[in-house]
Write a protein that holds these residues in place. Sequence first.
Motif, PDB file in Angstrom:
ATOM      1  N   MET A 215       0.810  -1.235   0.059  1.00  0.00           N
ATOM      2  CA  MET A 215      -0.139  -0.062  -0.157  1.00  0.00           C
ATOM      3  C   MET A 215       0.962   1.154   0.010  1.00  0.00           C
ATOM      4  SD  MET A 215      -2.837   1.369  -0.298  1.00  0.00           S
ATOM      5  CE  MET A 215      -4.406   0.595   0.032  1.00  0.00           C
ATOM      6  N   ALA A 216       1.831   1.127   0.822  1.00  0.00           N
ATOM      7  CA  ALA A 216       2.985   2.379   0.977  1.00  0.00           C
ATOM      8  C   ALA A 216       3.451   2.584  -0.536  1.00  0.00           C
ATOM      9  CB  ALA A 216       3.856   2.175   1.692  1.00  0.00           C
ATOM     10  N   LYS A 217       3.660   1.625  -1.316  1.00  0.00           N
ATOM     11  CA  LYS A 217       4.474   1.762  -2.757  1.00  0.00           C
ATOM     12  C   LYS A 217       3.277   2.430  -3.717  1.00  0.00           C
ATOM     13  CE  LYS A 217       5.245  -0.772  -6.957  1.00  0.00           C
ATOM     14  NZ  LYS A 217       4.961  -2.024  -7.782  1.00  0.00           N
ATOM     15  N   ASP A 218       2.076   1.839  -3.380  1.00  0.00           N
ATOM     16  CA  ASP A 218       1.146   2.383  -4.430  1.00  0.00           C
ATOM     17  C   ASP A 218       0.831   3.718  -4.153  1.00  0.00           C
ATOM     18  OD1 ASP A 218       1.067  -0.050  -5.634  1.00  0.00           O
ATOM     19  OD2 ASP A 218      -0.725  -0.696  -4.981  1.00  0.00           O
ATOM     20  N   LEU A 219       0.772   4.109  -2.913  1.00  0.00           N
ATOM     21  CA  LEU A 219       0.406   5.395  -2.539  1.00  0.00           C
ATOM     22  C   LEU A 219       1.602   6.450  -2.881  1.00  0.00           C
ATOM     23  CD1 LEU A 219      -1.288   5.264   0.806  1.00  0.00           C
ATOM     24  CD2 LEU A 219      -2.148   6.490  -1.092  1.00  0.00           C
ATOM     25  N   ARG A 220       2.873   5.933  -2.863  1.00  0.00           N
ATOM     26  CA  ARG A 220       4.062   6.786  -3.321  1.00  0.00           C
ATOM     27  C   ARG A 220       3.628   7.065  -5.134  1.00  0.00           C
ATOM     28  NH1 ARG A 220      10.316   5.521  -3.048  1.00  0.00           N
ATOM     29  NH2 ARG A 220      10.827   7.912  -3.703  1.00  0.00           N
ATOM     30  N   LEU A 221       3.180   6.004  -5.764  1.00  0.00           N
ATOM     31  CA  LEU A 221       3.274   6.202  -7.044  1.00  0.00           C
ATOM     32  C   LEU A 221       2.091   7.314  -7.448  1.00  0.00           C
ATOM     33  CD1 LEU A 221       2.932   2.521  -8.581  1.00  0.00           C
ATOM     34  CD2 LEU A 221       4.912   4.481  -8.912  1.00  0.00           C
ATOM     35  N   ALA A 222       1.160   7.337  -6.492  1.00  0.00           N
ATOM     36  CA  ALA A 222      -0.153   8.146  -6.457  1.00  0.00           C
ATOM     37  C   ALA A 222       0.434   9.737  -6.227  1.00  0.00           C
ATOM     38  CB  ALA A 222      -1.283   7.618  -5.534  1.00  0.00           C
ATOM     39  N   VAL A 223       0.865   9.825  -5.269  1.00  0.00           N
ATOM     40  CA  VAL A 223       1.374  11.162  -4.731  1.00  0.00           C
ATOM     41  C   VAL A 223       2.516  11.642  -5.800  1.00  0.00           C
ATOM     42  CG1 VAL A 223       2.777  12.672  -3.133  1.00  0.00           C
ATOM     43  CG2 VAL A 223       1.116  10.658  -2.430  1.00  0.00           C
ATOM     44  N   ASN A 224       3.360  10.893  -6.377  1.00  0.00           N
ATOM     45  CA  ASN A 224       4.408  11.263  -7.193  1.00  0.00           C
ATOM     46  C   ASN A 224       3.619  11.726  -8.717  1.00  0.00           C
ATOM     47  OD1 ASN A 224       6.607  11.157  -5.876  1.00  0.00           O
ATOM     48  ND2 ASN A 224       7.377   9.299  -6.577  1.00  0.00           N
ATOM     49  N   ALA A 225       2.652  10.910  -8.883  1.00  0.00           N
ATOM     50  CA  ALA A 225       1.937  11.315 -10.048  1.00  0.00           C
ATOM     51  C   ALA A 225       1.072  12.545  -9.982  1.00  0.00           C
ATOM     52  CB  ALA A 225       0.863  10.188 -10.510  1.00  0.00           C
ATOM     53  N   ALA A 226       0.817  12.862  -8.725  1.00  0.00           N
ATOM     54  CA  ALA A 226      -0.089  13.943  -8.301  1.00  0.00           C
ATOM     55  C   ALA A 226       0.920  15.235  -8.579  1.00  0.00           C
ATOM     56  CB  ALA A 226      -0.750  13.889  -6.979  1.00  0.00           C
ATOM     57  N   VAL A 227       2.026  14.971  -7.866  1.00  0.00           N
ATOM     58  CA  VAL A 227       3.022  16.204  -8.116  1.00  0.00           C
ATOM     59  C   VAL A 227       3.439  16.511  -9.333  1.00  0.00           C
ATOM     60  CG1 VAL A 227       5.195  16.905  -7.389  1.00  0.00           C
ATOM     61  CG2 VAL A 227       3.975  15.678  -5.833  1.00  0.00           C
ATOM     62  N   ASP A 228       3.528  15.327 -10.293  1.00  0.00           N
ATOM     63  CA  ASP A 228       3.868  15.623 -11.841  1.00  0.00           C
ATOM     64  C   ASP A 228       2.789  16.257 -12.617  1.00  0.00           C
ATOM     65  OD1 ASP A 228       6.176  14.406 -11.474  1.00  0.00           O
ATOM     66  OD2 ASP A 228       5.609  12.497 -11.969  1.00  0.00           O
ATOM     67  N   THR A 229       1.436  16.006 -12.124  1.00  0.00           N
ATOM     68  CA  THR A 229       0.283  16.684 -12.832  1.00  0.00           C
ATOM     69  C   THR A 229      -0.053  17.997 -12.289  1.00  0.00           C
ATOM     70  OG1 THR A 229      -1.242  15.118 -11.609  1.00  0.00           O
ATOM     71  CG2 THR A 229      -0.259  14.351 -13.773  1.00  0.00           C
ATOM     72  N   LYS A 230       0.566  18.504 -10.974  1.00  0.00           N
ATOM     73  CA  LYS A 230       0.038  19.664 -10.304  1.00  0.00           C
ATOM     74  C   LYS A 230      -1.356  19.470  -9.832  1.00  0.00           C
ATOM     75  CE  LYS A 230       3.081  22.831 -12.746  1.00  0.00           C
ATOM     76  NZ  LYS A 230       3.066  24.230 -13.101  1.00  0.00           N
ATOM     77  N   THR A 231      -1.541  18.395  -9.142  1.00  0.00           N
ATOM     78  CA  THR A 231      -2.891  17.903  -8.572  1.00  0.00           C
ATOM     79  C   THR A 231      -2.394  17.874  -7.158  1.00  0.00           C
ATOM     80  OG1 THR A 231      -3.180  16.563 -10.244  1.00  0.00           O
ATOM     81  CG2 THR A 231      -4.619  16.232  -8.379  1.00  0.00           C
ATOM     82  N   THR A 232      -3.472  18.355  -6.370  1.00  0.00           N
ATOM     83  CA  THR A 232      -3.333  18.295  -4.853  1.00  0.00           C
ATOM     84  C   THR A 232      -3.987  16.889  -4.127  1.00  0.00           C
ATOM     85  OG1 THR A 232      -3.404  20.570  -4.845  1.00  0.00           O
ATOM     86  CG2 THR A 232      -3.632  19.829  -2.754  1.00  0.00           C
ATOM     87  N   VAL A 233      -3.202  16.484  -3.457  1.00  0.00           N
ATOM     88  CA  VAL A 233      -3.773  15.362  -2.648  1.00  0.00           C
ATOM     89  C   VAL A 233      -3.218  15.064  -1.395  1.00  0.00           C
ATOM     90  CG1 VAL A 233      -4.043  13.592  -4.986  1.00  0.00           C
ATOM     91  CG2 VAL A 233      -1.996  13.705  -3.583  1.00  0.00           C
ATOM     92  N   MET A 234      -4.035  16.062  -0.456  1.00  0.00           N
ATOM     93  CA  MET A 234      -3.618  16.429   0.956  1.00  0.00           C
ATOM     94  C   MET A 234      -3.871  15.097   1.661  1.00  0.00           C
ATOM     95  SD  MET A 234      -4.221  20.246   1.563  1.00  0.00           S
ATOM     96  CE  MET A 234      -5.211  20.715   0.640  1.00  0.00           C
ATOM     97  N   LEU A 235      -4.856  14.363   1.461  1.00  0.00           N
ATOM     98  CA  LEU A 235      -5.349  13.266   2.248  1.00  0.00           C
ATOM     99  C   LEU A 235      -4.541  12.090   1.905  1.00  0.00           C
ATOM    100  CD1 LEU A 235      -9.264  13.243   2.647  1.00  0.00           C
ATOM    101  CD2 LEU A 235      -7.540  14.315   4.138  1.00  0.00           C
ATOM    102  N   GLY A 236      -4.403  12.153   0.614  1.00  0.00           N
ATOM    103  CA  GLY A 236      -3.350  11.017  -0.032  1.00  0.00           C
ATOM    104  C   GLY A 236      -1.958  11.026   0.262  1.00  0.00           C
TER     105      GLY A 236
END
Lengths: 352, 352, 352, 352
Positions: free
Chosen positions: D298-319
């Motif tokens: 789960m930690a790995k998948d969330l890392r992919l998600a947060v990095n994708a968010a940063v790359d696309t200038k998307t805010t994922v605070m809870l993420g």
Amino acid sequence: MIASFLARSSQSKTRVATKLASPITGLRFKSTGRTKKKLSKVKRIGFVGLGNMGLPMATNLFNGFKDKADFIIYDINQKTTSNFLKDHNTDPNNKDKVKVAKSPLEVAQEATVIVTMLPASQHVESVYFGKDGLFGALGENHLVMDASTIDQSMATRVAKALHEKGAKAIDAPVSGGTGGAQTGTLTFMVGSNTNADFELAKPYLEKMGKNIVYCGTNGNGQVAKICNNMLLGISMIATSETMNLGVRMGMDPKLLAGILNTSSGRCWSSEVYNPCPGVQENSAATRGYTGGFGMPLMAKDLRLAVNAAVDTKTTVMLGALAQQLYNQMAANKDYENLDFSAAYKWLSENSK
Amino acid sequence: MIASFLARSSQSKTRVATKLASPITGLRFKSTGRTKKKLSKVKRIGFVGLGNMGLPMATNLFNGFKDKADFIIYDINQKTTSNFLKDHNTDPNNKDKVKVAKSPLEVAQEATVIVTMLPASQHVESVYFGKDGLFGALGENHLVMDASTIDQSMATRVAKALHEKGAKAIDAPVSGGTGGAQTGTLTFMVGSNTNADFELAKPYLEKMGKNIVYCGTNGNGQVAKICNNMLLGISMIATSETMNLGVRMGMDPKLLAGILNTSSGRCWSSEVYNPCPGVQENSAATRGYTGGFGMPLMAKDLRLAVNAAVDTKTTVMLGALAQQLYNQMAANKDYENLDFSAAYKWLSENSK
Amino acid sequence: MIASFLARSSQSKTRVATKLASPITGLRFKSTGRTKKKLSKVKRIGFVGLGNMGLPMATNLFNGFKDKADFIIYDINQKTTSNFLKDHNTDPNNKDKVKVAKSPLEVAQEATVIVTMLPASQHVESVYFGKDGLFGALGENHLVMDASTIDQSMATRVAKALHEKGAKAIDAPVSGGTGGAQTGTLTFMVGSNTNADFELAKPYLEKMGKNIVYCGTNGNGQVAKICNNMLLGISMIATSETMNLGVRMGMDPKLLAGILNTSSGRCWSSEVYNPCPGVQENSAATRGYTGGFGMPLMAKDLRLAVNAAVDTKTTVMLGALAQQLYNQMAANKDYENLDFSAAYKWLSENSK
Amino acid sequence: MIASFLARSSQSKTRVATKLASPITGLRFKSTGRTKKKLSKVKRIGFVGLGNMGLPMATNLFNGFKDKADFIIYDINQKTTSNFLKDHNTDPNNKDKVKVAKSPLEVAQEATVIVTMLPASQHVESVYFGKDGLFGALGENHLVMDASTIDQSMATRVAKALHEKGAKAIDAPVSGGTGGAQTGTLTFMVGSNTNADFELAKPYLEKMGKNIVYCGTNGNGQVAKICNNMLLGISMIATSETMNLGVRMGMDPKLLAGILNTSSGRCWSSEVYNPCPGVQENSAATRGYTGGFGMPLMAKDLRLAVNAAVDTKTTVMLGALAQQLYNQMAANKDYENLDFSAAYKWLSENSK
């Protein structure tokens, strides 16, 4: 020795005076010079709330004024008051030097200068407005100083009610912990609608503290305190996260602290009270996080801050998260009795 | 004027020296005194990456060494390099004073002292290890200083590869922004496996910066930088939340800042760079958040910090939340070009 | 149409009954069958608090019981009560069908079944315990149902005080919004120490709501409500972050919602009330986030949840962060009047 | 038994088909009916990556196609491949039924249908583009299915490179865990630029999984997976916070879960996989959080998600906050081997 969270040494005291001179002037306060005259009329000083903080504060106040005035004290814990009586009512010529009141009301009936030091808003409400409370006998001759840390709305409600009775009122929450209370080096953050009241209160506060900081109108003493402690609470966790990250990436903690402290990352938590054991010789961290400012106290102050933020529609995201983290540590029996800088220990030990 | 985020005035420079003396000694480094001799042999200095930061840095380095050595420069943007050539190749007796290289490889072939200043890890990889990269010609005679801000793993990979070739390598990320680059007042955070390499690098770095801070072995320059900037980034939002809360609760911002700055809540962000407009005359906040350290730069540094935390199984909850907040501001066209202290503006204007 | 946040269609009602059967049995409640007899004795029903929620609830209760009982109402807003009187006191044979009380006390003196629907804890305290409050006349013959959303401690304090007077008391906060109040399809989350009281209250609640859910002893109605709404509040932001991320990475929002809703990420917010405009035909999102459950209401419920967490030493990090985000949106004039699913709009428009 | 995180029973499979029909149609895909013909030409199937997930997947694929095609496998762990060979190369008439390749290149040379199942992006890069990688021999006759969970940019890079060679490519990350891999009930989230390739891949995927979900163009399989898992990861912590809060406030956990699950707070984590022990008979929580979906995953998948968010200038605070919490648990030796629903255990045990 226990840390004083606002005091910074005698040198910083000067800075307070210098820095705050203009804001006070800017608010058009004038020192009337008549305060000493009024002071001389005080016959009896009252003190309500002799807990861990209140007891040493009352002791310092007594020692500072015992030649000028008598005392009357009140606490729900009768053992505390009878001990104080035993210890301080030692003047053979004045059997009445210290009296123990049966209620806050009696304190207001006998004393004209009153200090209260209570745990939370509900106790302030009860002592001031409750049955046999102070309000039963307050009037024009009274100067009342509340040193409790409570929410701004209760502080302004108390001040307003006192002003309507003609009494002088200030809110004066402290920082410096039980150590500062014992050594008389507390910092008082004072809210007062008039400079005259501030000046009237000062000689009393100076017996218990070293820095007496003017913060604006009544209630603003509380605002200053929760603002400072919110920033402190966040900074301590931020410093802990940073030191922990650096150490886990292979840096020597002393070297890292030295760099931060000469750089833009520096803060009181990194410079004066570093949470990483061994970085500073006399820090809470180095002595096993004993003494200092406990987790439940920081959790309480952050709760006041977050609630104030919600009330004023202010966003404090880091503040709210920090509150949760101190709550979690305060709820954990391995951390609840430790200094708040044990955030470092918590972070580093959770990754084991 | 643009803020220097690590530099603190000449007085603090002394403090760096004093404070860091013992850690360095502790690590058993000895200054051999032979560095000057080696320096005299340098015939040509190379510089790769003449962007917003690199161009003024290269200019200062040129001005400091033009009497002792020639130059060779490389950038993918040819306009930049031809301008540099035009501006600096002005010695009538030496038409070859400045050369523009066709590739990083050519820089390594001609220069023995090389500085690189690149935007991110992938550019460093390409310049060092790519086709026609520096590695094609590096050897025992080279001293290479990488001033880019990149992740620790890439920095150590570069250093290791350089050491295997017999070259001397340091990582030396900077703080101080384009303003510090122009005035030559940058702070360099230096990672170096040996004190000899650190001493060798110093004379060059001193032409571009004011504080040359030793941070430990290779890679630790990067660690120091992201640690400092993570703590700075969190502190700035924490200060913004606190100032905004106090103001909305009715406090005068200058008075509140004065109290924080003499108390345990103080930090560089509250004391030197207060984000509330009007509190300090020359702050970014007071001049409309122009200039300074932009949102995307802080977002980038926090990304490096959070990724490093995940890699080392370190928890940085406040760091991760701060990263999201800077990302959000960097993604908002009203904030992306503002100084990072505009976190205050964002917080206060979102509650309107 | 406005969403009902707990109701799910008649089919789900059956599920509630089925699912809850065993816990109730497990708690050894027995239905005595004597409730109908008691009900027949009711001569007058009281209702205190006819605001946006209370007015339609009182109307539905009146319509359901007008043939069996008379009414007495109270609200501080006299226009509201006189309008209710005009609209409902239309029985030519009974000029006294509806009365407007001068105080809550008068309601307690005249009615034996009483419903209260008040904005917050302080209003409940005042209506029950204040001067001319309900407590002046409550006794063994009274059944009192408080439908306000307040903190657990006030709810249990009210219930305890009522029980000491011999009265029957339940707490029954609702969900379903003003739409559910108007159509009589609210969900009541009921806390009751005895099943007998629960059964007694049911016929009244069923005139105002569709799902009457048993939640445990007195106070647990409040617990269930804030727990549900905290999970809902977090899930809505989580769904908004997720949909926004997917869309910005190039996915069709309907396709993404379809995948989430058949996968482990599905939740009520993604499936029934998707915050991305266009995904569902009748969602608040698709109609511009009008109507629905407003930001200030979600912010209020999360405040109750976070305060309850602090009081019980429970850590709710995501809850605290969600609270701050709803607070921020509730404090922003572009969002304060929108449905809480406008979290999606806020996230997507902040990155512009 | 181990949970299948996306599969929901045969009934939900129908729902997938129904729900997704229109998006696919909307994208103008046509089923040509010619796919079976092409399938018959396949002589040898390749499988690269026989780890915890890959081994049971390869086994199921072998069992489903052993009558129609031969196999070739590759893994850096030779023990794994020789065991597979021993177990499956049992046809006396075909000594060559299963071959072990010396490199990915050999797989591409011998097989026309290839499945890869690798831990992370860097392994995909190496297997496809590295020395002796698949790309050395891929061409028009190849259908390549990558079931690894990697970032979108690597997935689209692989697909683009395959398309340039004329090969057919899909990305097909899975959910369902090792349990789903063993029972052949995985869910595949498929990104494919054309419906023809999707249809071509289906018969192979159906031997390994139960739900084959179309997610849009190449790379969108990865987007769907990280979006789902980010929402799942947040929801699980949110459910844990909520259940823990309710229990500490005195509610029966089964009763609370029953209320949430018929209300607007319900989510897959509360309804199907409740993290509070005892609420559901067969949950990971009830069996001590063994098996299931581990913290590091789960930690790995969330890392992919947060990095994708940063790359696309998307805010994922809870993420981002959820990522930190799973990281912290994954770094704690008492939690790293537990199912991700042990977030409940972590929250409840930290408050002891």
